[in-house]
Scaffold this motif. Structure first.
Motif, PDB file in Angstrom:
ATOM      1  N   THR A 257       0.854  -1.184   0.000  1.00  0.00           N
ATOM      2  CA  THR A 257       0.000   0.000   0.000  1.00  0.00           C
ATOM      3  C   THR A 257       0.886   1.228   0.000  1.00  0.00           C
ATOM      4  O   THR A 257       1.523   1.568   1.000  1.00  0.00           O
ATOM      5  N   SER A 276      -3.585   2.618  14.285  1.00  0.00           N
ATOM      6  CA  SER A 276      -4.617   3.261  13.453  1.00  0.00           C
ATOM      7  C   SER A 276      -4.052   4.314  12.520  1.00  0.00           C
ATOM      8  O   SER A 276      -4.715   4.711  11.556  1.00  0.00           O
ATOM      9  N   ASP A 294      -3.914   9.260   8.920  1.00  0.00           N
ATOM     10  CA  ASP A 294      -4.936   8.299   9.324  1.00  0.00           C
ATOM     11  C   ASP A 294      -5.036   7.204   8.260  1.00  0.00           C
ATOM     12  O   ASP A 294      -5.316   7.494   7.086  1.00  0.00           O
ATOM     13  N   LEU A 295      -4.816   5.961   8.639  1.00  0.00           N
ATOM     14  CA  LEU A 295      -4.781   4.864   7.677  1.00  0.00           C
ATOM     15  C   LEU A 295      -6.162   4.494   7.149  1.00  0.00           C
ATOM     16  O   LEU A 295      -6.280   3.820   6.120  1.00  0.00           O
ATOM     17  N   THR A 296      -7.214   4.923   7.824  1.00  0.00           N
ATOM     18  CA  THR A 296      -8.578   4.649   7.354  1.00  0.00           C
ATOM     19  C   THR A 296      -9.079   5.757   6.427  1.00  0.00           C
ATOM     20  O   THR A 296      -9.543   5.506   5.312  1.00  0.00           O
ATOM     21  N   SER A 297      -8.996   6.999   6.880  1.00  0.00           N
ATOM     22  CA  SER A 297      -9.515   8.118   6.093  1.00  0.00           C
ATOM     23  C   SER A 297      -8.488   8.662   5.102  1.00  0.00           C
ATOM     24  O   SER A 297      -8.843   9.414   4.195  1.00  0.00           O
ATOM     25  N   HIS A 298      -7.214   8.316   5.311  1.00  0.00           N
ATOM     26  CA  HIS A 298      -6.091   8.807   4.503  1.00  0.00           C
ATOM     27  C   HIS A 298      -5.873  10.308   4.663  1.00  0.00           C
ATOM     28  O   HIS A 298      -5.227  10.939   3.821  1.00  0.00           O
TER      29      HIS A 298
END
Length: 608
Positions: A257, A276, A294-298
């Protein structure tokens, strides 16, 4: 560090008042960024010079108690906390020679013990400690064996996991202890590592190698496994777009990624404790800043820090970030995003210095960035010190440095050049010095020197070339290849005779020299000769001052003695200072003595 913040004794107060500012900057207590135990975050470890020698200190944040862990004549800076906070591991060498063994001591204090029985002394090549309290992954380097990596468990003999003649090192151990990341240079390029992930039995899990299949070799570095049990993601630094950037590699699936961050310059990162997000460190044009990714929202969110340099940062379990910050004008402090000073050592405070000015000069390989400091209210032209950084894969930044500040206090302008070979300006800039080692860097230094003289800043009859380690090497090489350019030279722990240095230095540096020069002295003798200060020693016309540690494994003493004998043979003006330590000193009095000798040498010979 256990003393109170109370006032110093009257005689000490008087001594402090009469002490010059340049000396106060060395003597003032300073601290490193505290490391903390993953499963016991109130337990921390840091380095301080509070006793006059840099040593390790334990800090129990819950009680506020601090205690000195190590106490050795030549100091100690290499230490690691076990994840459970129960043990402090520290590397025990002899008088700065960097060859030794790991020892450990209970966090609360007690007797030191050999941490890895069964492993002979070596140069360190990385260390990772398991969360089970009984497992360590230990990297070793020796001249005879190359690099070996071992699994060491309590009450069990060490098991060898890896061995190769080329340099390698321990990257990290996964949160559950099931995966081991190794950086290696089996392909022979010590500047660009590949990665391999092993199981504790030594079997291979995955390989990531950017040195294959392209026209240029690209490096990788281990930034750390995700801090979650069973998580097989490894944070990796890569150079695929010409600079350092992070990506997340799942070593179980092979999925990569890529984190495309719109930031110029080099970007590094480490995990937040819950996995996270990432704490991103961004370095660009000699300054740095922090972000949270943030790895979820980027989302990439800037973490406010003053302009200057963040030398280290860590995210705490409560989400705050602690960082070590300074600028050329302001001494270093350990700060928190709460706005508080995290760790403030007692005693004398360091005076500040003058801020740096950015200088950009067109050079033969592109625009060169240099940092300029000059005495407040001074009138040009000034006696000017070109203070050349070591490495060579390093760079000078807008950070507090007592050495340059001492020169400024004595009326000198100081210029620090981020020559080709320096980090922070892209991979092509860093890699440009191959094969014409030393000569490339000096072309850039000469371009900045020409700007300094023609601009009227620098007095051409009072120009000092100086530096330590690689900077000391460039000093000696510059005095020989540019004999009319410099009034005098001051070289600390330099490479002086490249061939002898190669044969005497530690194995990891031999690998680096083979990479830089394209082979051994026997394979490419012309390149070693062209890049060796000894080749040009008879052309040196300026007075030369050299300081050297007699136990130095990086720039060994024999090759310096060879150079000095050639100076002596023709009665060249020179002075040599040898001291009982390795590649520099961790003793404050010794460092002050060296600066005083350098300042005195410059004053005598510039005036003459």
């Amino acid at each position: 560090m256990t003393e109170s913040n109370g006032s110093a004794a009257p005689d000490q107060q008087e001594q402090n008042r009469s002490m010059p500012d340049w000396e106060k900057r060395f003597r003032a207590p300073r601290v490193s960024l505290p490391d903390w135990a993953e499963d016991a975050p109130d337990r921390s470890l840091f380095v301080s010079n509070a006793t006059g020698t840099y040593e390790l200190y334990a800090w129990d944040r819950a009680t506020g108690e601090q205690r000195q862990v190590t106490d050795r004549p030549n100091g100690t800076t290499d230490g690691v906390l076990s994840p459970d906070g129960a043990w402090i591991w520290w590397f025990d060498d002899k008088d700065g020679d960097e060859f030794g063994v790991w020892r450990r001591q209970p966090f609360a204090g007690g007797e030191d013990e050999l941490a890895t029985p069964g492993l002979d002394p070596s140069y360190p090549a990385g260390l990772a400690l398991g969360r089970d309290g009984r497992t360590a992954i230990v990297g070793r380097s020796t001249d005879d064996e190359g690099t070996t990596i071992h699994l060491a468990r309590l009450n069990e003999p060490p098991a060898e996991l890896y061995r190769h003649r080329e340099s390698a090192g321990v990257g990290d151990l996964s949160h559950d202890g099931s995966l081991i990341a190794v950086e290696h240079t089996e392909h022979g390029d010590a500047m660009h590592s590949a990665l391999r992930v092993l199981r504790p039995d030594g079997s291979a899990v995955a390989e990531l190698d950017d040195t294959k299949g392209g026209t240029e070799e690209l490096g990788l570095e281990v930034l750390g496994f995700a801090p979650v049990d069973g998580d097989t993601r490894l944070l990796v630094g890569h150079q695929r777009r010409g600079r350092w950037e992070p990506l997340v590699w799942d070593v179980a699936t092979g999925e990569e990624t890529d984190l495309v961050l719109d930031l110029p310059g080099d970007v590094s990162a480490e995990w937040y404790p819950d996995g996270s997000g990432l704490l991103v460190a961004h370095s660009h044009e000699a300054r740095s800043e922090l972000f949270r990714y943030d790895l979820t929202s980027h989302d990439l969110t800037r973490i406010p820090t003053p302009q200057g340099t963040v030398s280290g940062a860590t995210a705490r379990p409560d989400g705050t970030v602690e960082f070590l910050w300074s600028s050329a004008a302001q001494p270093s402090t350990v700060r928190s995003t709460t706005g508080e000073i995290v760790l403030d050592p007692p005693g004398m405070k360091s005076p500040g210095s003058v801020p740096v000015e950015d200088v950009w000069v067109d050079g033969p390989g592109g625009r060169i960035h240099a940092l300029l400091q000059k005495p407040a209210g001074s009138t040009s032209p000034l006696p000017t010190v070109f203070d050349i950084h070591g490495g060579p894969t390093w760079h000078d930044s807008d950070a507090f440095a007592a050495g340059p500040a001492a020169w400024v206090d004595h009326g000198y302008a100081v210029i620090r050049v981020n020559y080709r070979g320096s980090t922070g300006y892209g991979r092509a800039w860093t890699d440009a010095l191959k094969h014409r080692v030393g000569l490339i860097e000096l072309e850039d230094i000469a371009a900045v020197r020409e700007w300094a003289v023609t601009s009227g800043l620098a007095d051409p009859d009072r120009l000092i070339l100086t530096g330590g380690s690689w900077g000391g090497y460039l000093t000696l090489l510059g005095l020989g290849t540019q004999p009319d350019a410099w009034t005098l030279g001051i070289a600390a722990v330099p490479v002086a005779d490249y061939v002898t240095a190669y044969h005497d230095e530690m194995e990891a540096l031999k690998a680096m020299d083979r990479t830089l020069l394209g082979g051994t002295p026997e394979e490419v003798p012309d390149r070693f000769e062209a890049s060796s200060p000894l080749t040009y020693v008879d052309k040196v016309m300026s007075p030369v001052y050299i300081s050297a540690g007699v136990n130095d494994p990086r720039c060994p003493i024999r090759q310096i003695d060879n150079y000095v004998k050639r100076l002596e043979a023709r009665d060249a003006v020179h002075e040599v200072y040898r001291y009982d330590a390795g590649h520099g000193s961790l003793v404050v009095d010794e460092r002050i003595k060296q600066i005083r000798l350098e300042l005195d040498f410059a004053a005598r010979h510039l005036n003459a």
